[in-house]
Design a protein around this motif. Structure first.
Motif, PDB file in Angstrom:
ATOM      1  N   VAL A 247       0.928  -1.102   0.075  1.00 23.11           N
ATOM      2  CA  VAL A 247      -0.270  -0.033   0.177  1.00 23.11           C
ATOM      3  C   VAL A 247       0.586   1.080   0.124  1.00 23.11           C
ATOM      4  N   ALA A 248       1.880   1.452   1.138  1.00 17.19           N
ATOM      5  CA  ALA A 248       2.128   3.083   0.806  1.00 17.19           C
ATOM      6  C   ALA A 248       3.461   3.101   0.053  1.00 17.19           C
ATOM      7  N   MET A 249       4.753   2.322   0.043  1.00 15.89           N
ATOM      8  CA  MET A 249       5.267   2.344  -1.209  1.00 15.89           C
ATOM      9  C   MET A 249       5.010   2.658  -2.422  1.00 15.89           C
ATOM     10  N   PRO A 250       3.850   2.017  -2.426  1.00  6.75           N
ATOM     11  CA  PRO A 250       3.118   2.148  -4.776  1.00  6.75           C
ATOM     12  C   PRO A 250       2.235   2.778  -4.460  1.00  6.75           C
ATOM     13  N   LEU A 251       2.130   3.498  -3.443  1.00  7.02           N
ATOM     14  CA  LEU A 251       0.846   4.815  -3.444  1.00  7.02           C
ATOM     15  C   LEU A 251       2.271   5.677  -4.112  1.00  7.02           C
ATOM     16  N   ILE A 252       2.876   5.909  -2.968  1.00  9.23           N
ATOM     17  CA  ILE A 252       4.051   7.533  -3.109  1.00  9.23           C
ATOM     18  C   ILE A 252       4.957   7.071  -3.931  1.00  9.23           C
ATOM     19  N   ARG A 253       4.847   6.346  -4.729  1.00  6.05           N
ATOM     20  CA  ARG A 253       5.923   5.842  -5.912  1.00  6.05           C
ATOM     21  C   ARG A 253       4.322   6.584  -7.081  1.00  6.05           C
ATOM     22  N   GLY A 254       3.926   6.088  -7.308  1.00  4.05           N
ATOM     23  CA  GLY A 254       2.901   6.109  -8.015  1.00  4.05           C
ATOM     24  C   GLY A 254       2.147   7.485  -8.468  1.00  4.05           C
ATOM     25  N   PHE A 255       1.887   8.145  -6.908  1.00  5.86           N
ATOM     26  CA  PHE A 255       1.253   9.528  -7.488  1.00  5.86           C
ATOM     27  C   PHE A 255       2.788  10.380  -8.131  1.00  5.86           C
ATOM     28  N   ALA A 256       4.132  10.357  -7.523  1.00  4.71           N
ATOM     29  CA  ALA A 256       5.244  10.811  -8.066  1.00  4.71           C
ATOM     30  C   ALA A 256       4.886  10.838  -9.371  1.00  4.71           C
ATOM     31  N   GLU A 257       5.466   9.398 -10.119  1.00  4.27           N
ATOM     32  CA  GLU A 257       4.958   9.245 -10.979  1.00  4.27           C
ATOM     33  C   GLU A 257       4.072   9.709 -11.736  1.00  4.27           C
ATOM     34  N   LYS A 258       2.735   9.607 -11.604  1.00  6.93           N
ATOM     35  CA  LYS A 258       1.906  10.000 -12.601  1.00  6.93           C
ATOM     36  C   LYS A 258       1.836  11.310 -12.256  1.00  6.93           C
ATOM     37  N   GLU A 259       1.992  12.227 -10.880  1.00  4.84           N
ATOM     38  CA  GLU A 259       1.933  13.624 -11.276  1.00  4.84           C
ATOM     39  C   GLU A 259       3.365  14.766 -11.516  1.00  4.84           C
ATOM     40  N   GLY A 260       4.372  13.643 -11.220  1.00  8.51           N
ATOM     41  CA  GLY A 260       5.967  14.660 -10.832  1.00  8.51           C
ATOM     42  C   GLY A 260       5.974  15.483  -9.691  1.00  8.51           C
ATOM     43  N   VAL A 261       4.975  14.368  -8.968  1.00 12.48           N
ATOM     44  CA  VAL A 261       5.441  15.858  -7.761  1.00 12.48           C
ATOM     45  C   VAL A 261       5.647  14.367  -6.319  1.00 12.48           C
ATOM     46  N   GLN A 262       6.061  15.390  -5.505  1.00  8.54           N
ATOM     47  CA  GLN A 262       6.622  14.256  -4.286  1.00  8.54           C
ATOM     48  C   GLN A 262       5.717  14.457  -3.136  1.00  8.54           C
ATOM     49  N   TYR A 263       5.170  12.915  -2.612  1.00  9.80           N
ATOM     50  CA  TYR A 263       4.542  13.047  -1.103  1.00  9.80           C
ATOM     51  C   TYR A 263       5.651  13.320  -0.767  1.00  9.80           C
ATOM     52  N   LYS A 264       5.694  13.924   0.193  1.00 10.45           N
ATOM     53  CA  LYS A 264       5.882  14.540   2.168  1.00 10.45           C
ATOM     54  C   LYS A 264       5.209  14.651   3.013  1.00 10.45           C
ATOM     55  N   GLY A 265       6.144  14.065   4.318  1.00 10.26           N
ATOM     56  CA  GLY A 265       5.132  14.404   5.517  1.00 10.26           C
ATOM     57  C   GLY A 265       4.748  13.105   6.059  1.00 10.26           C
ATOM     58  N   ILE A 266       3.023  12.792   6.037  1.00  9.36           N
ATOM     59  CA  ILE A 266       2.966  11.563   7.062  1.00  9.36           C
ATOM     60  C   ILE A 266       1.473  11.265   6.481  1.00  9.36           C
ATOM     61  N   LEU A 267       1.681   9.691   6.462  1.00  8.22           N
ATOM     62  CA  LEU A 267       0.745   9.675   5.256  1.00  8.22           C
ATOM     63  C   LEU A 267      -0.325   8.596   6.178  1.00  8.22           C
ATOM     64  N   TYR A 268      -1.883   8.501   6.434  1.00  9.90           N
ATOM     65  CA  TYR A 268      -2.049   8.031   7.169  1.00  9.90           C
ATOM     66  C   TYR A 268      -3.103   6.900   6.505  1.00  9.90           C
ATOM     67  N   CYS A 269      -3.252   5.804   6.617  1.00 12.85           N
ATOM     68  CA  CYS A 269      -3.142   4.239   5.535  1.00 12.85           C
ATOM     69  C   CYS A 269      -4.585   4.076   6.571  1.00 12.85           C
TER      70      CYS A 269
END
Ligand code: AMP
Ligand code: GLY
Length: 433
Positions: A247-269
């Motif tokens: 969940v967490a890694m694919p979501l962060i990587r998938g988001f960055a790849e799709k949007e070209g923007v890094q997700y930084k901070g806290i992620l609550y799943c």
């Protein structure tokens, strides 16, 4: 280091308190905070994003930590970064992971993160046709932000149609319900799983159990959370690996790849474990409330160090350490109270998460003397005549600490029994396994 925590509730109190006990932090300011937090931490009345920015500049703070989702989805991080002020939290574009449930579910489907079967609708009739077609029980979710109350768990078609009417026709959450996600209702073990991330690496936090329903035995409406405890029995390396990989890694990587923007901070799943699959029910871009109140006290590594690692892109899970103590948070909410208008009783308010009265004096706080019992303040204000008064549905969090869950819960309940305000209501089964 001087830190500014942006929040006004129990989570913000827990974050600010964590920084106050941090050897790397000299001064903590909370904005806007509340009258309860102000008993031990300096609070400043900055509310809008611009006021927060001005405060951060005026006070020359070295770090800003954002608690709630609203400023994040509005883009407060972008605003602070433009002025080169170090801040923990995702930028506006990345906050869409909480800002739009439809966006996140569609992304998950695209990249293979497990989610319940779902569809997205903007037309109430088409939504109802889908409910009739699928036959299984569903959860109807407002796409946008709704203070944790936008998901309606339904047992049958009738309830689901009613949910569609409330969200899309009556628009109880305004524009948040313009679009809805309808998803299959899952049955399993629900847990809140949080990570720190610098956009590349992740450091998982311990697991907390939240109690979302208003009443004992998980009855009543969904709330923002009526209590929590941590550690959870499933916590550990195995679960961390499973959730990070699936969940967490694919979501962060998938988001960055799709949007070209890094997700930084806290992620609550928000997860439902069904057999060995962690289904993502919701993603949030911040710490949970009341989860933060039982997770942060377990943090042994200074939060200031972790914050800087996130900002500088050098986070390592090896460096984040947690205690094995148990914490149990029981939320004191406003229940049934009389509705008074022009000095006359006009019936009753049902209480949180429905309508509730405000301004009731809070007493007995000073009688909670056990050092293992900590109070984090949420919906409170100060009145010149009455002192501390209620000012929200969830008023305060009483958190017990113990070597076992039983001990932590006993301490929390012994504490909360000493507190009184009109209509006080709390669940009696928090931490009862
Ligand atoms: P959400 O706003 O998506 O976190 O949903 C709020 C709460 O509704 C969750 O914490 C769950 O208790 C419940 N919920 C959400 N989605 C589902 C689902 N697909 N199946 C069962 N319960 C759900
Ligand atoms: N406790 C649930 C939330 O913070 O959204």
């Amino acid at each position: 280091m001087k830190v500014l925590v942006v929040d006004s509730g129990g989570r913000g109190h827990a974050i600010a308190w964590q920084f106050q006990n941090d050897p790397g932090v000299k001064e903590v300011i909370c904005a806007p905070g509340n009258a309860g937090i102000a008993l031990e931490i300096r609070c400043e009345n900055a509310r809008t994003d611009e006021e927060i920015l001005e405060l951060a500049k005026k006070e020359k703070v070295d770090l800003v930590f954002i608690g709630p989702e609203s400023p994040l989805t509005r883009g407060i991080v972008n605003l602070l970064l433009e002025e080169k002020i170090p801040v923990v939290g995702p930028v506006k574009r990345a906050s869409i992971l909480e800002g739009s449930k439809a966006y996140t579910k569609l992304l998950c489907r695209e990249i293979g993160v497990p989610v319940a079967e779902f569809e997205v609708f903007e037309d109430p009739q088409k939504a109802k046709d889908y409910i009739a077609y699928v036959k299984y029980p569903v959860v109807v979710k407002a796409d946008g932000l709704a203070q944790g109350k936008g998901s309606i768990v339904c047992s049958d078609e009738k309830e689901a149609y009613h949910a569609i009417d409330r969200l899309m026709v009556e628009k109880i959450f305004d524009e948040a319900g313009q679009k809805v996600v309808i998803e299959k209702r899952l049955f399993g073990i629900e847990i809140s799983f949080f990570i720190f991330t610098d956009g590349e690496s992740i450091a998982p936090m311990p697991v907390a159990q939240d109690y979302k329903r208003a009443y004992d035995n998980d009855e009543g409406l969904n709330t923002g959370g009526m209590g929590a405890y941590s550690p959870h029995r499933l916590e550990g390396e195995k679960l961390n690996r499973l959730v990070c990989e699936k969940v967490a890694m694919p979501l962060i990587r998938g988001f960055a790849e799709k949007e070209g923007v890094q997700y930084k901070g806290i992620l609550y799943c928000g997860l439902m474990l069904v057999e060995d699959t962690p289904y993502l029910l919701e993603a949030n871009v911040r710490l949970g409330d009341p989860e933060a109140e039982v997770i942060l006290p377990r943090l042994k590594t200074p939060l200031s160090d972790i914050s800087l690692q996130i900002i500088n892109g050098v986070l390592s899970d090896k460096k984040v350490e947690w205690s094995q103590d148990y914490y149990c948070d029981v939320v004191a909410a406003v229940g049934r109270t009389r509705q008074i208008k022009d000095g006359k009783s006009k019936g009753w308010y049902h209480g949180y998460p429905g309508r509730y009265g405000k301004g009731y004096p809070i007493s007995g706080i000073e009688n909670v003397e056990n050092p293992a019992c900590k109070i984090f303040f949420a919906g409170v204000n100060n009145s010149p005549e009455k002192g501390l008064i209620t000012d929200g549905g969830r008023v305060l969090h009483v958190v017990g600490k113990g070597k076992t869950l039983q001990e932590a819960r006993d301490i929390a309940y012994r504490g909360i029994e000493k507190i009184h305000f009109e209509g006080i209501r709390y669940r009696k089964d928090i931490g009862k396994e």
